[in-house]
Write a protein that holds these residues in place. Structure first.
Motif, short mmCIF file in Angstrom:
data_model
loop_
_atom_site.label_atom_id
_atom_site.label_comp_id
_atom_site.label_asym_id
_atom_site.label_seq_id
_atom_site.Cartn_x
_atom_site.Cartn_y
_atom_site.Cartn_z
N GLN A 254 0.83 -1.36 -0.02
CA GLN A 254 0.12 0.10 -0.05
C GLN A 254 0.89 1.12 0.14
OE1 GLN A 254 -2.39 -1.02 3.71
NE2 GLN A 254 -4.14 -1.08 2.39
N ARG A 255 1.94 1.14 0.65
CA ARG A 255 2.74 2.48 0.96
C ARG A 255 3.68 2.61 -0.26
NH1 ARG A 255 5.91 6.01 1.66
NH2 ARG A 255 6.86 6.86 3.69
N ASN A 256 3.82 1.55 -0.92
CA ASN A 256 5.13 1.79 -2.07
C ASN A 256 4.63 0.57 -3.01
OD1 ASN A 256 7.29 2.11 -3.80
ND2 ASN A 256 8.35 0.64 -2.71
N PRO A 257 3.65 0.91 -4.15
CA PRO A 257 3.02 0.09 -5.03
C PRO A 257 4.21 -0.64 -5.96
CG PRO A 257 1.58 2.41 -4.84
CD PRO A 257 2.99 2.33 -4.08
N VAL A 258 4.95 0.09 -6.26
CA VAL A 258 6.15 -0.66 -7.12
C VAL A 258 6.88 -1.76 -6.54
CG1 VAL A 258 7.97 0.95 -6.44
CG2 VAL A 258 7.91 0.00 -8.93
N SER A 259 6.50 -1.92 -5.22
CA SER A 259 7.31 -3.02 -4.58
C SER A 259 6.63 -4.40 -5.03
CB SER A 259 7.30 -2.69 -3.11
OG SER A 259 5.77 -3.10 -2.63
N ARG A 260 5.41 -4.11 -5.37
CA ARG A 260 4.86 -5.25 -5.90
C ARG A 260 5.48 -6.14 -7.20
NH1 ARG A 260 -1.89 -6.12 -7.18
NH2 ARG A 260 -1.74 -7.98 -8.12
N GLU A 261 5.83 -5.22 -8.10
CA GLU A 261 6.61 -5.86 -9.44
C GLU A 261 7.96 -6.17 -8.80
OE1 GLU A 261 4.73 -3.04 -9.25
OE2 GLU A 261 2.99 -3.70 -10.62
N GLN A 262 8.72 -5.27 -8.06
CA GLN A 262 9.92 -5.64 -7.56
C GLN A 262 9.87 -6.96 -6.86
OE1 GLN A 262 10.50 -2.11 -5.29
NE2 GLN A 262 11.79 -1.17 -6.95
N THR A 264 7.66 -9.66 -7.23
CA THR A 264 7.71 -10.56 -8.17
C THR A 264 8.91 -10.87 -9.11
OG1 THR A 264 5.39 -9.82 -8.80
CG2 THR A 264 6.60 -11.02 -10.58
N LEU A 265 9.68 -10.03 -9.29
CA LEU A 265 11.13 -10.29 -9.95
C LEU A 265 11.94 -11.09 -8.96
CD1 LEU A 265 11.85 -7.05 -11.76
CD2 LEU A 265 10.92 -9.38 -12.93
N ALA A 266 11.98 -10.84 -7.84
CA ALA A 266 12.57 -11.32 -6.57
C ALA A 266 12.25 -12.83 -6.43
CB ALA A 266 12.66 -10.78 -5.29
N LEU A 267 10.92 -12.95 -6.42
CA LEU A 267 10.36 -14.35 -6.27
C LEU A 267 10.81 -15.17 -7.47
CD1 LEU A 267 6.96 -13.45 -4.44
CD2 LEU A 267 8.88 -14.74 -3.32
N LYS A 268 10.68 -14.65 -8.46
CA LYS A 268 11.03 -15.68 -9.74
C LYS A 268 12.31 -15.85 -9.87
CE LYS A 268 7.25 -14.26 -12.63
NZ LYS A 268 6.79 -13.44 -13.99
N ARG A 269 13.44 -14.91 -9.18
CA ARG A 269 14.73 -15.42 -9.36
C ARG A 269 15.07 -16.43 -8.22
NH1 ARG A 269 15.67 -9.78 -9.93
NH2 ARG A 269 15.83 -9.45 -7.74
N CYS A 270 14.29 -16.70 -7.25
CA CYS A 270 14.44 -17.92 -6.27
C CYS A 270 13.45 -19.06 -6.88
CB CYS A 270 13.61 -17.26 -4.89
SG CYS A 270 14.78 -16.21 -4.22
N GLY A 271 12.93 -18.94 -8.06
CA GLY A 271 12.12 -20.10 -8.78
C GLY A 271 10.81 -20.16 -7.88
#
Length: 274
Positions: A254-262, A264-271
């Protein structure tokens, strides 16, 4: 060798990168006339192993737990379905009970059956902690009389009719290490926070310390985790941490909406699929 008679029921397993356990899961259900694995993009050979163990494999990009399970329903050849996760197995006692009771259930007007799950944690079965010993789980159903909710995580099965309760527990080999558990918490928290965003759920940050204390007390004392020694303490502490972390992550979204996309990328790097 005597072949186990099959019953008109489909075993459904949703999976991704479960090469180490998928064969054990599939082999634990000798009576299913059909076994189907819904794979969301494994890179470790899970589909090939599943086929060697008698399963038909269908690829489906990750939709979220509820939608993925509802998609899986459409891939079954039989209306009656048994659902297991890749890290779960039927025990010999549960197989014997199901072989004895399923024929009448499949001919009945019931919507499904509830199974009891016992969890192995840190290499051994838990004996007292209620969520890991006597967890009643909806796992058998007629797809014309039941449907999974569309939640991204912590989905539930909604029955349109009555159910039976099976007595013999099946086994859940939960997270081989705490590292696996905390990776799962990261993924589940992300999914839960996104569900809250979609529904506009109200969560107040000032409640976080109290949520941790209340969850720990509930699990450690009321749910008897303390009787399982230090393993019970760890399980209760992790449960309390999860209850708080998903609120922290929701606040950040809620505080930083761009963190959602960031994220997503971090989780995908972890598979991990968010």
């Amino acid at each position: 060798m005597t072949q186990t008679p099959t019953l008109p029921i489909t075993l459904l397993v949703i999976a991704r990168d479960e090469a180490e356990v998928i064969g054990r899961c599939l082999d634990s259900v000798p009576f299913a006339a059909e076994k189907v694995v819904i794979d969301s993009g494994s890179t470790d050979g899970t589909p090939e192993i599943a086929r060697r163990h008698g399963a038909r494999v269908v690829h489906q990009d990750w939709l979220g737990f509820g939608p993925q399970r509802n998609f899986a329903n459409t891939q079954a050849s039989h209306d009656w379905i048994l659902v297991l996760d890749a890290d779960e197995v039927l025990t010999p006692a549960s197989v014997a009970e199901l072989q004895a009771r399923l024929p009448s259930l499949l001919q009945s007007s019931h919507a499904g059956a509830i199974l009891v799950r016992q969890t192995w944690y840190m290499g051994a079965p838990m004996h007292w902690y209620r969520p890991m010993v006597a967890d009643k789980s909806s796992r058998i159903y007629n797809r014309k009389r039941a449907r999974w909710t569309d939640a991204r995580v912590h989905e539930s099965l909604i029955f349109d009719g009555t159910t039976l309760l099976m007595r013999e527990p099946f086994a859940h080999f939960n997270n081989p290490t705490l590292v696996h558990r905390h990776l799962k918490i990261l993924r589940y928290s992300e999914l839960k926070a996104r569900d809250w965003l979609d529904t506009g759920k109200r969560k107040s940050m000032w409640t976080c310390p109290f949520v941790f204390i209340a969850t720990f007390i509930k699990d450690y004392f009321l749910r008897l985790a303390f009787l399982d020694g230090w393993r019970g303490y760890v399980a209760a502490h992790v449960a309390a941490s999860y209850a708080v972390y998903k609120r922290l992550r929701y606040y950040e979204m809620q505080r930083n909406p761009v963190s959602r996309e960031q994220a997503t990328l971090a989780l995908k790097r972890c598979g991990l699929d968010p």
